[in-house]
Design a protein around this motif. Sequence first.
Motif, PDB file in Angstrom:
ATOM      1  N   GLN A  67      89.828  47.110  24.567  1.00  0.00           N
ATOM      2  CA  GLN A  67      88.901  47.642  25.559  1.00  0.00           C
ATOM      3  C   GLN A  67      87.815  46.626  25.831  1.00  0.00           C
ATOM      4  OE1 GLN A  67      87.490  51.623  24.715  1.00  0.00           O
ATOM      5  NE2 GLN A  67      89.262  52.023  23.417  1.00  0.00           N
ATOM      6  N   LYS A  68      87.333  46.629  27.038  1.00  0.00           N
ATOM      7  CA  LYS A  68      86.227  45.757  27.406  1.00  0.00           C
ATOM      8  C   LYS A  68      85.190  46.583  28.134  1.00  0.00           C
ATOM      9  CE  LYS A  68      85.117  41.256  29.390  1.00  0.00           C
ATOM     10  NZ  LYS A  68      85.641  40.017  29.993  1.00  0.00           N
ATOM     11  N   MET A  69      83.954  46.458  27.680  1.00  0.00           N
ATOM     12  CA  MET A  69      82.878  47.260  28.257  1.00  0.00           C
ATOM     13  C   MET A  69      81.735  46.355  28.689  1.00  0.00           C
ATOM     14  SD  MET A  69      82.738  50.372  25.471  1.00  0.00           S
ATOM     15  CE  MET A  69      82.603  49.247  24.083  1.00  0.00           C
ATOM     16  N   GLY A  70      81.017  46.750  29.693  1.00  0.00           N
ATOM     17  CA  GLY A  70      79.838  46.030  30.155  1.00  0.00           C
ATOM     18  C   GLY A  70      78.597  46.883  29.996  1.00  0.00           C
ATOM     19  N   GLY A  71      77.445  46.233  29.842  1.00  0.00           N
ATOM     20  CA  GLY A  71      76.201  46.962  29.692  1.00  0.00           C
ATOM     21  C   GLY A  71      76.195  47.859  28.467  1.00  0.00           C
ATOM     22  N   VAL A  72      76.449  47.267  27.276  1.00  0.00           N
ATOM     23  CA  VAL A  72      76.632  48.046  26.054  1.00  0.00           C
ATOM     24  C   VAL A  72      75.285  48.430  25.439  1.00  0.00           C
ATOM     25  CG1 VAL A  72      77.638  48.032  23.740  1.00  0.00           C
ATOM     26  CG2 VAL A  72      78.791  46.855  25.619  1.00  0.00           C
ATOM     27  N   HIS A  73      75.174  49.660  24.977  1.00  0.00           N
ATOM     28  CA  HIS A  73      73.996  50.163  24.260  1.00  0.00           C
ATOM     29  C   HIS A  73      74.489  51.063  23.133  1.00  0.00           C
ATOM     30  CE1 HIS A  73      70.224  52.918  24.118  1.00  0.00           C
ATOM     31  NE2 HIS A  73      70.186  51.985  23.176  1.00  0.00           N
ATOM     32  N   VAL A  89      75.452  42.417  26.892  1.00  0.00           N
ATOM     33  CA  VAL A  89      75.954  42.341  28.263  1.00  0.00           C
ATOM     34  C   VAL A  89      77.386  42.837  28.326  1.00  0.00           C
ATOM     35  CG1 VAL A  89      76.560  40.740  30.125  1.00  0.00           C
ATOM     36  CG2 VAL A  89      74.372  40.498  28.943  1.00  0.00           C
ATOM     37  N   SER A  90      78.185  42.516  27.281  1.00  0.00           N
ATOM     38  CA  SER A  90      79.569  42.997  27.259  1.00  0.00           C
ATOM     39  C   SER A  90      80.050  43.090  25.823  1.00  0.00           C
ATOM     40  CB  SER A  90      80.493  42.062  28.051  1.00  0.00           C
ATOM     41  OG  SER A  90      80.554  40.789  27.437  1.00  0.00           O
ATOM     42  N   ALA A  91      81.091  43.904  25.628  1.00  0.00           N
ATOM     43  CA  ALA A  91      81.743  44.044  24.326  1.00  0.00           C
ATOM     44  C   ALA A  91      83.239  44.150  24.543  1.00  0.00           C
ATOM     45  CB  ALA A  91      81.226  45.272  23.594  1.00  0.00           C
ATOM     46  N   GLU A  92      84.010  43.506  23.669  1.00  0.00           N
ATOM     47  CA  GLU A  92      85.467  43.532  23.782  1.00  0.00           C
ATOM     48  C   GLU A  92      86.067  43.691  22.397  1.00  0.00           C
ATOM     49  OE1 GLU A  92      89.125  40.821  25.648  1.00  0.00           O
ATOM     50  OE2 GLU A  92      87.020  40.323  26.051  1.00  0.00           O
ATOM     51  N   GLY A  93      87.012  44.592  22.243  1.00  0.00           N
ATOM     52  CA  GLY A  93      87.643  44.801  20.944  1.00  0.00           C
ATOM     53  C   GLY A  93      88.614  45.951  21.006  1.00  0.00           C
ATOM     54  N   SER A  94      89.011  46.433  19.849  1.00  0.00           N
ATOM     55  CA  SER A  94      89.980  47.529  19.789  1.00  0.00           C
ATOM     56  C   SER A  94      89.563  48.532  18.735  1.00  0.00           C
ATOM     57  CB  SER A  94      91.379  46.993  19.461  1.00  0.00           C
ATOM     58  OG  SER A  94      91.416  46.466  18.144  1.00  0.00           O
ATOM     59  N   GLN A  95      89.919  49.783  18.993  1.00  0.00           N
ATOM     60  CA  GLN A  95      89.656  50.836  18.022  1.00  0.00           C
ATOM     61  C   GLN A  95      90.480  50.610  16.767  1.00  0.00           C
ATOM     62  OE1 GLN A  95      87.427  53.082  18.196  1.00  0.00           O
ATOM     63  NE2 GLN A  95      86.844  53.212  20.346  1.00  0.00           N
ATOM     64  N   ALA A  96      91.695  50.120  16.944  1.00  0.00           N
ATOM     65  CA  ALA A  96      92.582  49.903  15.797  1.00  0.00           C
ATOM     66  C   ALA A  96      92.037  48.794  14.901  1.00  0.00           C
ATOM     67  CB  ALA A  96      93.981  49.552  16.284  1.00  0.00           C
ATOM     68  N   ALA A 101      83.683  42.111  19.751  1.00  0.00           N
ATOM     69  CA  ALA A 101      83.020  40.852  20.082  1.00  0.00           C
ATOM     70  C   ALA A 101      82.001  41.115  21.186  1.00  0.00           C
ATOM     71  CB  ALA A 101      84.037  39.810  20.530  1.00  0.00           C
ATOM     72  N   LEU A 102      80.794  40.616  21.008  1.00  0.00           N
ATOM     73  CA  LEU A 102      79.691  40.911  21.910  1.00  0.00           C
ATOM     74  C   LEU A 102      79.193  39.637  22.582  1.00  0.00           C
ATOM     75  CD1 LEU A 102      77.708  43.055  19.307  1.00  0.00           C
ATOM     76  CD2 LEU A 102      79.334  43.924  21.001  1.00  0.00           C
ATOM     77  N   GLN A 103      78.634  39.783  23.756  1.00  0.00           N
ATOM     78  CA  GLN A 103      78.042  38.665  24.491  1.00  0.00           C
ATOM     79  C   GLN A 103      76.597  39.013  24.848  1.00  0.00           C
ATOM     80  OE1 GLN A 103      79.524  35.696  25.085  1.00  0.00           O
ATOM     81  NE2 GLN A 103      81.354  36.397  23.996  1.00  0.00           N
ATOM     82  N   GLN A 104      75.715  38.016  24.701  1.00  0.00           N
ATOM     83  CA  GLN A 104      74.288  38.173  25.039  1.00  0.00           C
ATOM     84  C   GLN A 104      73.716  39.406  24.325  1.00  0.00           C
ATOM     85  OE1 GLN A 104      72.511  35.787  26.822  1.00  0.00           O
ATOM     86  NE2 GLN A 104      74.456  34.710  26.548  1.00  0.00           N
ATOM     87  N   VAL A 105      73.425  39.198  23.045  1.00  0.00           N
ATOM     88  CA  VAL A 105      73.115  40.310  22.152  1.00  0.00           C
ATOM     89  C   VAL A 105      71.612  40.423  21.880  1.00  0.00           C
ATOM     90  CG1 VAL A 105      73.622  41.328  19.892  1.00  0.00           C
ATOM     91  CG2 VAL A 105      75.337  39.915  21.044  1.00  0.00           C
ATOM     92  N   ARG A 106      71.140  41.653  21.795  1.00  0.00           N
ATOM     93  CA  ARG A 106      69.777  41.954  21.330  1.00  0.00           C
ATOM     94  C   ARG A 106      69.858  43.166  20.409  1.00  0.00           C
ATOM     95  NH1 ARG A 106      65.118  44.920  23.590  1.00  0.00           N
ATOM     96  NH2 ARG A 106      66.449  45.487  25.367  1.00  0.00           N
ATOM     97  N   VAL A 107      69.343  42.997  19.174  1.00  0.00           N
ATOM     98  CA  VAL A 107      69.402  44.077  18.187  1.00  0.00           C
ATOM     99  C   VAL A 107      67.989  44.394  17.705  1.00  0.00           C
ATOM    100  CG1 VAL A 107      70.473  44.918  16.072  1.00  0.00           C
ATOM    101  CG2 VAL A 107      71.617  43.143  17.414  1.00  0.00           C
TER     102      VAL A 107
END
Length: 338
Positions: A67-73, A89-96, A101-107
């Motif tokens: 899955q790939k998501m944008g605007g992750v919170h 800004v985005s996240a990509e990975g799998s539930q399994a 993997a995240l891009q442009q991260v703020r924690v």
Amino acid sequence: MGKYKNYIFMALLVALFVEILIVFPSHLEHEDEVALRQRVEKRDKEAKERKKKGIKEDPGPSSLADQKMGGVHLVESQSGNRDWELFAVSAEGSQAGGKWALQQVRVLFYNKEKLEFTVTGDEGTIDDKSKDLSVIGNVVTKSENGYVFKTPSIFYSSKTRQIVSPEQVLMEGPRDSSGAGLFLKGASMKVLVEQSKMLIQNKVTAQKPMKDGKKFEISADGAEFSGKNREARFLGAVRMNYDNMKLEGPEASFLYGKGADILSSVAVKGGVRVSDVDKFATSESVNLDLLANQYTFKGRPKVIQNNDELTGEEIVFLEGGKKVKVERVRAKVENKDQ
């Protein structure tokens, strides 16, 4: 006759309208379905050929498991309180797989619902099971009271609530009324979120410029800072240079008055050795009162100046060391030339 011509003209327009809105889109949809079917058949054929050749399949981002998501919170909580809050800004990975993997991260890291630290970086990862995080590339960690730490990467353990960087760290402390903030370099960093403490470990060097043009130069095995106040501690084989004076001891603290915005004193304890142009001193502790410009030695203090040896319960260097005062003298000044 003209009336029939108008009817014929209107009929032609209606036929054209039907062709454009109904027939033509249906034709396009049919062509799209054919193209899609061809692509699927081609992909299946290639997959069968790879399987025959013994080539393992790479699911790739087109796999239904990915899955790939944008605007992750994301928000993670422990015992009813926020642990961390993540923006990307985005996240990509799998539930399994359980990793993203995240891009442009703020924690944002919290302690009892109070924001303590903010970490930003180019990339990151999150473990969906353990809730552990990593941030990599141009990483900046900021405490809420103004300390800034720059490292290539950080790793956060949700279990221990610690932020760790095993690589070189550069730190800049908050400015104060006495001058610029503390500049520091160390080999690694550990942040204790629940205690709001920042530990710089191994090969620590630092500078603290003062408004009058003087500066502290410090080296130590480690340093400790607090997110609750501006106190700074240097630990292990501490060496300091300040205004033609050299100090050595196992521990040194930079102290601020309560609610004050100025470095008021530096305390060195645990067995101290101090020297300047014409004096050498030892004691259990020494306090540098920067506002009064005087240095107080306590705990079996001894000062050797030229050929004179001074001892007492307390020895004070006045006017930055130009004058010496001995409290409760235990031994008379001895001139060894006599």
